[in-house]
Write a protein that holds these residues in place. Structure first.
Motif, PDB file in Angstrom:
ATOM      1  N   GLY A 183      27.016 -33.369 -13.698  1.00  0.00           N
ATOM      2  CA  GLY A 183      27.122 -35.039 -14.151  1.00  0.00           C
ATOM      3  C   GLY A 183      26.251 -36.037 -13.468  1.00  0.00           C
ATOM      4  O   GLY A 183      26.662 -37.030 -13.433  1.00  0.00           O
ATOM      5  N   ALA A 184      25.144 -35.646 -13.292  1.00  0.00           N
ATOM      6  CA  ALA A 184      24.263 -36.693 -12.544  1.00  0.00           C
ATOM      7  C   ALA A 184      23.870 -37.722 -13.387  1.00  0.00           C
ATOM      8  O   ALA A 184      23.711 -38.856 -12.928  1.00  0.00           O
ATOM      9  N   ARG A 185      23.615 -37.540 -14.702  1.00  0.00           N
ATOM     10  CA  ARG A 185      23.172 -38.625 -15.447  1.00  0.00           C
ATOM     11  C   ARG A 185      24.437 -39.501 -15.525  1.00  0.00           C
ATOM     12  O   ARG A 185      24.230 -40.730 -15.753  1.00  0.00           O
ATOM     13  N   VAL A 186      25.787 -39.011 -16.017  1.00  0.00           N
ATOM     14  CA  VAL A 186      26.609 -39.914 -15.778  1.00  0.00           C
ATOM     15  C   VAL A 186      26.947 -40.805 -14.783  1.00  0.00           C
ATOM     16  O   VAL A 186      27.083 -42.014 -14.722  1.00  0.00           O
ATOM     17  N   VAL A 187      26.813 -40.247 -13.563  1.00  0.00           N
ATOM     18  CA  VAL A 187      26.870 -40.844 -12.338  1.00  0.00           C
ATOM     19  C   VAL A 187      25.846 -42.133 -12.210  1.00  0.00           C
ATOM     20  O   VAL A 187      26.065 -43.318 -11.766  1.00  0.00           O
ATOM     21  N   PHE A 188      24.572 -41.593 -12.578  1.00  0.00           N
ATOM     22  CA  PHE A 188      23.414 -42.540 -12.648  1.00  0.00           C
ATOM     23  C   PHE A 188      23.633 -43.689 -13.502  1.00  0.00           C
ATOM     24  O   PHE A 188      23.419 -44.802 -12.916  1.00  0.00           O
ATOM     25  N   LEU A 189      24.148 -43.614 -14.707  1.00  0.00           N
ATOM     26  CA  LEU A 189      24.463 -44.372 -15.764  1.00  0.00           C
ATOM     27  C   LEU A 189      25.426 -45.428 -14.951  1.00  0.00           C
ATOM     28  O   LEU A 189      25.461 -46.857 -15.090  1.00  0.00           O
ATOM     29  N   LEU A 190      26.575 -44.961 -14.337  1.00  0.00           N
ATOM     30  CA  LEU A 190      27.593 -45.873 -13.505  1.00  0.00           C
ATOM     31  C   LEU A 190      26.891 -46.718 -12.508  1.00  0.00           C
ATOM     32  O   LEU A 190      27.261 -47.958 -12.503  1.00  0.00           O
ATOM     33  N   PHE A 191      25.926 -46.202 -11.814  1.00  0.00           N
ATOM     34  CA  PHE A 191      25.256 -46.716 -10.910  1.00  0.00           C
ATOM     35  C   PHE A 191      24.174 -48.039 -11.418  1.00  0.00           C
ATOM     36  O   PHE A 191      24.336 -49.025 -11.140  1.00  0.00           O
ATOM     37  N   VAL A 192      23.909 -47.558 -12.496  1.00  0.00           N
ATOM     38  CA  VAL A 192      22.797 -48.811 -13.419  1.00  0.00           C
ATOM     39  C   VAL A 192      23.763 -49.798 -13.918  1.00  0.00           C
ATOM     40  O   VAL A 192      23.574 -50.982 -13.769  1.00  0.00           O
ATOM     41  N   LEU A 193      25.003 -49.332 -14.133  1.00  0.00           N
ATOM     42  CA  LEU A 193      26.047 -50.426 -14.846  1.00  0.00           C
ATOM     43  C   LEU A 193      26.431 -51.236 -13.428  1.00  0.00           C
ATOM     44  O   LEU A 193      26.582 -52.325 -13.608  1.00  0.00           O
ATOM     45  N   GLY A 194      26.637 -50.640 -12.342  1.00  0.00           N
ATOM     46  CA  GLY A 194      26.840 -51.584 -11.122  1.00  0.00           C
ATOM     47  C   GLY A 194      25.555 -52.733 -11.089  1.00  0.00           C
ATOM     48  O   GLY A 194      25.974 -53.536 -10.273  1.00  0.00           O
TER      49      GLY A 194
ATOM     50  N   GLY B 159      28.979 -51.614  -0.426  1.00  0.00           N
ATOM     51  CA  GLY B 159      29.403 -51.020  -1.561  1.00  0.00           C
ATOM     52  C   GLY B 159      28.352 -52.073  -2.920  1.00  0.00           C
ATOM     53  O   GLY B 159      27.946 -51.101  -3.778  1.00  0.00           O
ATOM     54  N   LEU B 160      28.064 -53.058  -2.666  1.00  0.00           N
ATOM     55  CA  LEU B 160      27.504 -53.780  -3.709  1.00  0.00           C
ATOM     56  C   LEU B 160      25.896 -53.539  -3.772  1.00  0.00           C
ATOM     57  O   LEU B 160      25.035 -53.712  -4.651  1.00  0.00           O
ATOM     58  N   PHE B 161      25.430 -53.113  -2.511  1.00  0.00           N
ATOM     59  CA  PHE B 161      24.018 -52.741  -2.331  1.00  0.00           C
ATOM     60  C   PHE B 161      23.746 -51.239  -2.948  1.00  0.00           C
ATOM     61  O   PHE B 161      22.696 -50.875  -3.107  1.00  0.00           O
ATOM     62  N   MET B 162      24.885 -50.542  -2.983  1.00  0.00           N
ATOM     63  CA  MET B 162      24.726 -49.169  -3.222  1.00  0.00           C
ATOM     64  C   MET B 162      23.973 -48.660  -4.734  1.00  0.00           C
ATOM     65  O   MET B 162      23.048 -47.915  -5.004  1.00  0.00           O
ATOM     66  N   PRO B 163      24.470 -49.499  -5.841  1.00  0.00           N
ATOM     67  CA  PRO B 163      23.709 -49.176  -6.940  1.00  0.00           C
ATOM     68  C   PRO B 163      22.168 -49.544  -7.038  1.00  0.00           C
ATOM     69  O   PRO B 163      21.506 -48.600  -7.446  1.00  0.00           O
ATOM     70  N   PHE B 164      21.889 -50.406  -6.374  1.00  0.00           N
ATOM     71  CA  PHE B 164      20.215 -50.626  -6.203  1.00  0.00           C
ATOM     72  C   PHE B 164      19.577 -49.804  -5.206  1.00  0.00           C
ATOM     73  O   PHE B 164      18.627 -49.020  -5.705  1.00  0.00           O
TER      74      PHE B 164
END
Length: 274
Positions: A100-111, A145-150
């Motif tokens: 599920g790495a790709r799905v999780v990564f896409l969620l972070f990119v969305l963030g 939390g807000l810095f986690m996606p980047f």
């Protein structure tokens, strides 16, 4: 040959113009801060009697000793945790390629697309329900939390380019996942981790919106967040306001100047790997 020289001189001239445009606002602030209190200087006219004491007055009026300590505490709460979590998540997503790495990564990119302004209202009610309003935790926890996606995006860009043979060799020598991460990949990722730390420090130190909305006590905000209260109290005294603004900007300028070469080198390396 002539064309190459012309392009070189054009590039240098462009850099000089960009540097002048960048430094002009700081020069204007500095010159204005040296004028007598209560005056409204026009342009970049150097004062006949520079008021160097305006900086001391601004430091005392804004209680910047307490603000400096508060900003340090907030930075120490945000940056190390963000780096640790971002590095571990980036390693898992980029190198281990977990399920599920790709799905999780896409969620972070969305963030990455979520602006602070878009989440500030629900964030206010959530922090209020947790009983953290008007505390430094009201700034620290949301920023993590807000810095986690980047952070994850940045570190994943490094780990995804690490050769798999390196990990396979370490596993053959008996290294488990934790040893693989701590003893091999973290040392190799230090340029990316350092550049991420510098960016997170600058963003945390200069955080304004969350500090204004979630914390009422200026002594518990970041230095940039306290600028709003300082402006409300001394907004009519333009020289004192400029002196306070320069004092608030000074720590970030000092950090950038100290780590300038390392920052640029690591930033370019991270962008190339992305």
């Amino acid at each position: 040959m002539i064309t190459a020289r012309r392009e070189a001189w054009t590039g240098r001239l462009l850099l000089i113009v960009l540097m002048a445009v960048t430094l002009l606002p700081f020069l204007s602030l500095f010159v204005t801060a040296l004028h007598p209190s209560g005056t409204y200087p026009a342009g970049l006219a150097w004062p006949g009697d520079p008021q160097w004491g305006n900086f001391l007055r601004a430091f005392e009026a804004a209680n910047m000793g307490a603000l400096l300590w508060s900003s340090v505490l907030i930075v120490l709460g945000v940056v190390p945790i963000s780096i640790l979590l971002g590095t571990m998540a980036g390693f898992a997503i980029g190198h281990l390629r977990v399920i599920g790495a790709r799905v999780v990564f896409l969620l972070f990119v969305l963030g990455l697309t979520l602006p602070f302004e878009g989440v500030i209202t629900p964030l206010y009610y959530q922090v209020r329900d947790m009983g953290l309003l008007n505390t430094r935790w009201a700034i620290i926890l949301p920023l993590i939390g807000l810095f986690m996606p980047f952070s994850v995006f940045w570190m994943r860009a490094h780990f995804v380019n690490m050769p798999a043979e390196l990990s396979e060799s370490a596993r053959m020598d008996g290294a488990n996942v934790w040893q693989l991460f701590r003893r091999i990949h973290v040392p190799l990722a230090m340029p990316a981790i350092s550049s991420l730390g510098i960016l997170l420090f600058l963003w945390t130190w200069n955080q304004f919106l969350l500090a204004i909305v979630l914390v009422d006590d200026p002594a518990k905000r970041t230095m940039s967040g306290a600028l709003g209260a300082f402006q409300g109290q001394w907004g009519t005294d333009i020289p004192l306001l400029c002196a306070g603004s320069l004092l608030i900007l000074t720590p970030t300028l000092v950090i950038f100047l100290i780590f300038q070469r390392h920052f640029v080198k690591a930033l370019l390396q991270g962008s190339l790997k992305g």
